[in-house]
Design an enzyme around this catalytic site. Structure first.
Site, PDB file in Angstrom:
ATOM      1  N   GLU A  90     -53.318 -63.845  86.365  1.00 62.67           N
ATOM      2  CA  GLU A  90     -53.033 -64.118  87.770  1.00 62.67           C
ATOM      3  C   GLU A  90     -53.173 -62.902  88.681  1.00 62.67           C
ATOM      4  O   GLU A  90     -53.554 -63.039  89.840  1.00 62.67           O
ATOM      5  CB  GLU A  90     -51.610 -64.684  87.912  1.00 62.67           C
ATOM      6  CG  GLU A  90     -51.415 -66.066  87.343  1.00 62.67           C
ATOM      7  CD  GLU A  90     -52.195 -67.126  88.096  1.00 62.67           C
ATOM      8  OE1 GLU A  90     -52.227 -67.089  89.347  1.00 62.67           O
ATOM      9  OE2 GLU A  90     -52.810 -67.974  87.433  1.00 62.67           O
ATOM     10  N   SER A 468      -0.754-108.203  73.769  1.00 54.92           N
ATOM     11  CA  SER A 468       0.474-107.640  73.200  1.00 54.92           C
ATOM     12  C   SER A 468       0.538-106.127  73.290  1.00 54.92           C
ATOM     13  O   SER A 468       1.600-105.538  73.054  1.00 54.92           O
ATOM     14  CB  SER A 468       0.611-108.079  71.740  1.00 54.92           C
ATOM     15  OG  SER A 468       0.782-109.479  71.659  1.00 54.92           O
TER      16      SER A 468
END
Length: 828
Positions: A90, A468
């Site tokens: 680059e 319950s």
């Protein structure tokens, strides 16, 4: 000669004029564009868009949210070869130029003249970083000028290492990956230091056209870009010929790797996402926040495994519903065509789709989407009796061909021994939540079987009747309002005329039988419905509701009729867990929470939880615990001294005490009764854990629509639930102790593995005496069937008359302790 001198002066003057013009133009351009360049403080405050990350309390990654995949890295974490790859390909003069490479600019100018637009070239890494952070990506002359000035400005504010680190963390590299850290994970499932030279070169080849040059989209183009990067690295001397040749032979990987999730807790992750957006806004998902939850990775894995195991076991009990699809194999011209069809069924929660290639009485051969052939024998399909309805299955399986046929598309799985088994996706759902009763921290949460299939979080959103499992709270109210564990209640049929309950209500016990006079403890142990209703009728609905809201139940959700005794109030598993935590911690109301800490991208703490703690020995429950108190307490604990609040650790600073919901005596008695539920009641299957510190209660609703088990010791509360999202019966025999309790047991055997038994000591104000099991009255020691029972002082029952001998318990009436009591010494 004189003419030459004139020409020299002319051209020198022309050059100086051109230079002066260029300099003037540069100055003018700078002042023209300077107002739109970002200020220095903005450059210094560069912020990357980093996903929200969610972790367990012990540091395991749970999930990440955000529009971009990014894993920021520091300069020290960047491998030298990776840096060389990007520099070589680059900007090979990156460490030499001042941010602008004038040779490159000349090439860019030539392109501008030739093509009439900017056509690549001239962009240094600094200029690319400037564009990525601060400018638009459009290819215009104006933007290029801004890019140049901004690059020069960045070079004055940052050093080269900072610029390169910013660039490598910011650039887009395809597949939603931003920065080299994320790209390494996405393309290779690795960290940067684990990459090979060829893989680093592949990443370095992506910045120009990341969407089309990446190895997933186009392996051929990615290979071409990799060759270019490797050649540039060799030409610049970054690598040797041998390294160059070897890297060229590496294959191009094309698999997209997801984020490396270490703990599966998707329902928790979604809860965190919603809360973070609520607190910080939608943008918070890209601000790099890190959230530390209260989830314990070990307990979360145990809960996930327990829920799935329990649901698959339930599903098998109700038979095989048949193939997902029946294919005509002749329609698939090639094996690849068949594999494509199989791939349309995703692998999920351990289930692998496969198609039957051949079958006989003893064996079936199947093909999976991974192009593997698996075999099933009779043992692998023996469970698959035909599903007839929720109550009925077909005859026992005698041959494999009874279950499977050629072309059937089914799911396969492996059992604990690795053997292949026929399977199917359960249609029933389940949920589990566990929390620390000390402070309410949620340690594990499973909101359903498969989050990817259904995101409905049943722990938070499913309001169901607890059956319950609700009775302990009604019994707690009864103890507070004058009853004792030994109070006798007649277990006999009752009929209530109540318009709110369809005029006439005839409740019954689950078994349909009645048992006559029953002590309160036994009624809870055996989950006697008729006793519970009579208890509520005796103590009153209104005072009972006033007591229930102390456990965190919403008053508006509690029905004002006797069905409340049987758990007709709709609650979520989390609400039930909060309520049970009150028994587990000795009577305190703690608030469940799931976020412990939140940090920003720089590691600054934005939030820290400050839960109210259950503390038995603290002096004033309305004051906060000071840092000094905590230090003294924790020091005493570490020194082995008997210190108050010994479970409070020094990390909790300036937190409050949880409010007491019920007395320590009340909590102890109900917990004692629920320990007996496990020892010899409806929760007896939990005895396989071999622990004495467990307490709990089963729960089953009308027509077996919901199955629950709620249980705990003093360090952990866990609630398990099984049912259908669209309410319907689970089937005959699918009660809390059959369907939900096994899930709880599977979880607890892993959660409590290696954890010492933990029982809160009996509080003051209680006394244990012998009573008659029949009458519940005080008994003599000489009675063979006498049993021990515990009472609050002042609540011990009257003595039972035995022949002409009797005695008076002084605890029944505190004033009686000062009286002279006639008693038979032998009986006493």
């Amino acid at each position: 000669m004189r003419i030459f001198a004139r020409f020299l002066v002319f051209f020198t003057s022309l050059g100086l004029l051109g230079a002066a013009t260029a300099a003037l133009g540069t100055v003018v351009a700078y002042f023209y564009y300077a107002p739109v360049l970002p200020p220095v403080d903005t450059l210094k405050d560069v912020r990357l868009q980093v996903p929200l990350r969610i972790y367990t309390r012990d540091g395991r990654l749970v999930a990440q949210f955000g529009d971009k995949r990014r894993l920021p890295v520091t300069w020290e974490e960047l491998p030298e070869r990776l840096i060389q790859a990007y520099i070589s390909s680059e900007d090979d003069r990156f460490f030499e130029h001042p941010g602008v490479d004038y040779q490159g600019l000349l090439r860019a100018g030539f392109n501008l003249i030739k093509h009439g637009r900017i056509h690549g070239g001239g962009s240094t890494i600094t200029m690319q970083a400037a564009r990525a952070f601060f400018l638009t990506p459009d290819q215009s002359f104006s933007r290029k000028i801004q890019e140049i000035f901004l690059a020069l400005k960045m070079e004055r504010e940052f050093d080269k290492q900072e610029i390169l680190t910013l660039y490598l963390n910011k650039i887009f590299l395809g597949q939603r990956a931003y920065g080299v850290g994320a790209a390494a994970q996405v393309y290779y499932g690795k960290r940067l230091h684990e990459l090979s030279l060829g893989q680093m070169a592949t990443l370095a080849g992506l910045p120009q056209r990341p969407s089309v040059d990446n190895p997933v989209r186009s392996p051929e183009r990615a290979m071409g870009r990799r060759q270019y990067v490797l050649r540039r690295m060799f030409e610049t001397g970054a690598i040797s010929r041998a390294e160059y040749d070897e890297a060229l032979t590496e294959p191009i990987e094309t698999t997209v790797h997801g984020t490396e999730i270490e703990v599966s807790a998707p329902y928790v992750a979604e809860m965190v996402r919603v809360e973070v957006e609520r607190q910080f806004g939608r943008d918070a998902l890209n601000q790099g926040l890190e959230v530390i939850t209260t989830i314990d990775s070990r307990l979360q894995r145990a809960a996930q495994s327990a829920v799935r195991r329990g649901l698959f076991e339930y599903d098998r009990r109700h038979g095989f519903r048949g193939a997902l699809e029946s294919l005509t194999l002749e329609d698939y011209l090639t094996r690849e065509d068949l594999l494509v069809k199989l791939s349309s069924y995703p692998v999920r929660i351990g289930l692998t789709p496969a198609v039957v290639l051949s079958v006989d009485d003893n064996t079936a051969t199947l093909l999976t989407a991974a192009d593997e052939q698996w075999s099933l024998d009779l043992a692998a399909v023996a469970w698959a009796r035909r599903f007839l309805d929720q109550e009925t299955v077909g005859d026992e399986v005698q041959t494999v061909s009874e279950v499977l046929d050629t072309g059937n598309l089914v799911y396969l799985t492996r059992d604990d021994q690795g053997q292949v088994q026929l399977s199917q996706m359960p249609v029933v759902q389940g949920a589990m939540v566990a929390l620390d009763p000390l402070d309410g921290a949620i340690s594990s949460l499973v909101g359903g079987l498969d989050f990817n299939q259904n995101k409905f979080n049943r722990v938070l959103q499913a309001r169901r009747q607890p059956g319950s499992s609700f009775k302990p709270f009604v019994y707690s109210a009864a103890l507070e309002l004058g009853l004792t564990p030994a109070t006798i209640i007649n277990d006999a049929p009752v009929v209530f005329a109540d318009a709110a309950l369809e005029d006439v209500w005839r409740p019954k016990n689950y078994s349909g039988r009645v048992f006559g006079d029953t002590r309160l403890r036994e009624a809870l142990i055996k989950s006697r419905n008729l006793v519970s209703i009579r208890v509520l009728d005796r103590v009153g609905i209104r005072p009972t509701i006033e007591h229930l809201v102390k456990f965190g139940f919403d008053r508006e959700d509690l029905p004002r009729d006797l069905s409340l005794a049987l758990g007709s109030a709709a609650v979520t598993p989390l609400e039930l867990a909060e309520a049970y935590a009150t028994f587990a911690n000795g009577g305190f109301d703690v608030n469940p929470y799931f976020i412990d800490r939140i940090y920003d991208a720089q590691g600054t703490e934005l939030y820290r939880s400050a839960p109210a703690l259950a503390c038995h020995d603290c002096v004033d429950p309305q004051t906060t615990i000071s840092e000094t108190t905590l230090q003294e307490s924790s020091t005493a604990v570490f020194d082995g001294e008997d210190a108050g609040c010994e479970r409070i650790i020094a990390s909790y600073l300036n937190v409050g005490h949880a409010e007491r919901a019920v007395s320590a005596q009340n909590a102890h008695l109900i917990t004692s009764m629920m320990r007996d539920v496990i020892r010899r009641g409806t929760g007896v299957r939990a005895n396989r854990l071999g622990r004495r510190d467990l307490a709990g209660k089963t729960g089953t609703t009308n027509d077996n629509r919901d199955a629950w088990f709620s249980g705990f010791n003093s360090s952990l509360v866990a609630i398990s639930w099984i049912g259908f999202d669209q309410e319907r019966p689970l089937g005959r025999g699918e009660v809390g102790g059959t369907a939900a309790l096994p899930v709880w047991v599977y979880f607890m055997e892993n959660a409590l593995d290696g954890v010492p038994e933990s029982i809160i000591p009996e509080p003051d104000g209680l006394v244990t005496v012998l009573i008659s099991p029949d009458s519940g009255l005080l008994s003599s020691a000489g009675r063979a069937d006498a049993i021990f029972e515990t009472f609050r002082i002042g609540m011990v029952p009257k003595p039972e008359i035995d022949d002409e001998h009797y005695f008076i318990d002084p605890f029944a009436d505190p004033a009686a302790a000062e009286k002279t009591v006639e008693k038979d010494e032998e009986l006493f």
